[in-house]
Design an enzyme around this catalytic site. Sequence first.
Site, PDB file in Angstrom:
ATOM      1  CE  LYS A   1      -3.908  -1.845   2.677  1.00 54.15           C
ATOM      2  NZ  LYS A   1      -4.991  -1.721   1.692  1.00 54.15           N
TER       3      LYS A   1
ATOM      4  NE  ARG B   1     -10.630 -10.116  -2.167  1.00 55.40           N
ATOM      5  CZ  ARG B   1     -10.999  -9.219  -3.061  1.00 55.40           C
ATOM      6  NH1 ARG B   1     -11.286  -9.591  -4.296  1.00 55.40           N
ATOM      7  NH2 ARG B   1     -11.093  -7.952  -2.724  1.00 55.40           N
TER       8      ARG B   1
END
Length: 502
Positions: free
Chosen positions: A277, A351
């Site tokens: 990020k 996920r």
Amino acid sequence: MTSVSLSTSAANALRADAVVVAVAKGPKGLVLAPGAETVDEAFDGKLADVLGTLGATGAEGEAVKLPAPAGVKAPLVLAVGLGEAAEDGGFDAEALRRAAGTAARTLHGSKKAAFALPSGDAASVEAVALGALLGAYAFTAFRGDEAKAAGKAPLGEISLVGGKRDKAAKAAVERATVLAEEMNRTRDLINTPPNDLFPKSFADIVTAVGKEHGLKVEVLDEKALAKGGFGGILGVGVGSARPPRLVKVAYTHPKAKQTLAFVGKGITYDSGGISLKPAGHNETMKCDMSGAAAVFAAVVSAARLGLQVNVTGWLALAENMPSGSATRPGDVLKMYGGKTVEVLNTDAEGRLVLADAIVRAGEEKPDAIVDVATLTGAMMMALGSRTFGIMANQDGFRDKVFAAATAAGEQSWPMPLPAELRKGMDSPTADIANMGERMGGGLVAGLFLQEFVTEGTPWAHLDIAGPAYHEGAAYGYIPKGGTGSAVRTLVQLAEETAAGDL
Ligand code: BES
Ligand code: ZN
Ligand code: ZN
């Protein structure tokens, strides 16, 4: 820790550091809310006028302090705004929670306060108690003693005055206390810096707290995860010096007829991994375990409330870091249950850990599965930072979860799982990729998770990326930082299941 009790004293007669009253916006200006009567008498019936002179309007969020006159034992009067009254002249639970929260926040550093807010029924008592206990929250564990002494310590004792002390009121205070303490536990876990809270230390906390409340806790460490074939959790955690964990925490009731499985995303820090990020996107990523913290708190709440339902929490804990051992974009993971996933973006890690945990949860054939996760920035784009999205594999179940969230006082919205978005995750190499189309990214993530749900099991997915962590100034009962999002919804679902309404 802050405590709440019911008092038979009149508002003006209780010895405390402050007495709290509520004001509202009436058709002709500021009006006093029920509960303020004895304090108003001490002002010769002029309290509303005095507050008006001080600029109060009764608007939500308003907090005005004034010295108490003779006839009021507390030296300080605090008037908090409720906004406009509802059509029936009453105040909804959320207005009461927010006003009580604002009052408790304003009184940080005080020892004891009398809350003389509307308390005509048990629902109002619960709302005031819950809002006050949540508003009193302060995260001081990492501050020096000086800062603690400088008014940062939470309000110590809250006496609810003016209401009944019957069985219903006592039960309302009890439920509010459990919910608030468990939401505050969630907040503490979220706010704890990631060098202190990592998979093993989180699992240790669950083990210790679980023991306290008679819960069954099982922890799979990295060796057990490898043996069991939990490729998703391992693949996300493999770049970190702090190995991952899968924690099962179970509450059972001997008379339970149904079992709920709650699954939580527990990324103790999300750097993005190799798909790192950029600065500006990682400062708050200690919050990426909010789902696991909410699930944990909900299981403890079910136990403390003695609900007649079995609730199993599954916490998928990992730290997502870049390193020489980290999973690369292009790697294929073999997930628990055998499906393979091509990792195209290591920042779509939630996920992956959830998929393993959902398959594992499904093996035990629960009556429903609900997962909670700070899953996508896309859900924040769609719903803003105060509303979580609800997706599900059955419309009826999604509606039930939405209704439960609303009844619990949490802002949420039902979201679809459009089938056409599935093909964007087709992979030339594996059964599925962990990324698809950018548009509708929150729904794409939901569709990915759905692939891992056992056919026929009702499943809902709560994407709490927006409301889990509050970056702005505190308001109502919401502090800066971890909020405790989804805890109340999960507890509500457990209660409704216990009552046979699910
Ligand atoms: N933890 C983030 C999602 C998030 C973002 C939570 C902001 C709270 C606030 C998640 O793991 C993530 O990075 N998701 C990616 C997915 C994308 C790479 C497909 C995202 O939303 O950008
Ligand atoms: Zn991520
Ligand atoms: Zn994440």
